[in-house]
Scaffold this active site. Structure first.
Site, PDB file in Angstrom:
ATOM      1  N   ASP A  37      91.364  57.244  86.474  1.00 26.50           N
ATOM      2  CA  ASP A  37      91.174  56.197  85.103  1.00 26.50           C
ATOM      3  C   ASP A  37      91.529  57.267  83.924  1.00 26.50           C
ATOM      4  OD1 ASP A  37      90.878  53.877  83.668  1.00 26.50           O
ATOM      5  OD2 ASP A  37      88.638  54.629  83.706  1.00 26.50           O
ATOM      6  N   GLU A  93      95.949  54.004  87.264  1.00 27.37           N
ATOM      7  CA  GLU A  93      96.171  52.700  86.706  1.00 27.37           C
ATOM      8  C   GLU A  93      97.588  52.788  85.825  1.00 27.37           C
ATOM      9  OE1 GLU A  93      93.744  49.668  83.699  1.00 27.37           O
ATOM     10  OE2 GLU A  93      92.799  51.611  84.199  1.00 27.37           O
ATOM     11  N   ASP A 128      83.547  54.791  83.884  1.00 29.03           N
ATOM     12  CA  ASP A 128      84.914  55.446  83.862  1.00 29.03           C
ATOM     13  C   ASP A 128      85.261  56.148  85.246  1.00 29.03           C
ATOM     14  OD1 ASP A 128      86.308  55.297  81.143  1.00 29.03           O
ATOM     15  OD2 ASP A 128      84.453  56.412  80.847  1.00 29.03           O
TER      16      ASP A 128
END
Length: 179
Positions: free
Chosen positions: A7, A66, A138
């Site tokens: 992430d 992502e 996170d």
């Protein structure tokens, strides 16, 4: 097979490591790369070094991250994109296959709704991986990315354009068309 989920962020980059060799994904590790530099080039160097260290430590076979999304602040979006690109280059330089997933797709895969908030993602990651404690936001996002990749490898993600709404058994049977 080990998968590393990332992430990305210019201040905090979350990571999640799963073993996909068992019947279901097994937790290996998670945490955050905390960026301490002020200068953008140094921040990106720290992201690269942190991801390289994770690759050396856990020896993943695949890398999941992502996809870019549009933030409200263009400057923040650019910094995020640069951190993301740095992580992808690191993975590619280490010979890893890179897989990208949209934020909405990740939330859908883990919580059942593409509009889930961070707390819902944290809760579901904790439950799905049977963790003793809730990971930091996170790190939970990175684990959710790795879980989404596990689902994609298993063929469990909905195909693009196909509805995921639930139908009665009779309606589903009428709508069934072998491919």
């Amino acid at each position: 097979m080990i998968v590393l989920g990332i992430d990305p962020g210019s201040r905090i980059t979350g990571y999640g490591v799963l073993d996909l060799g068992a019947t279901r994904p097994a937790y290996v590790a998670s945490g955050c790369i905390r960026i301490k530099a002020d200068d953008l080039a140094q921040k990106l160097a720290q992201v690269y070094a942190g991801v390289a260290e994770l690759i050396a430590r856990y020896r993943p076979a695949e890398f999941a991250i992502e996809q870019v999304f549009m933030a409200r602040n263009p400057d923040s979006a650019l910094k995020l994109g640069q951190a993301r690109g740095t992580a992808i280059v690191c993975a590619a330089n280490h010979g890893l296959a890179v897989h990208e997933y949209a934020a909405r797709q990740i939330k859908q895969a883990v919580t059942g709704t593409g509009a889930a908030d961070k707390a819902q993602v944290q809760h579901m990651v904790t439950a799905l991986l049977a963790l003793d404690a809730t990971p930091q936001a996170d790190a939970a996002d990175a684990l959710a990315i790795a879980l989404t990749h596990a689902n994609a490898r298993a063929g469990l993600l909905p195909r693009a354009g196909r509805s995921t709404r639930r139908r009665s058994g009779r309606q589903a049977w009428r709508d069934f068309r072998p491919e």
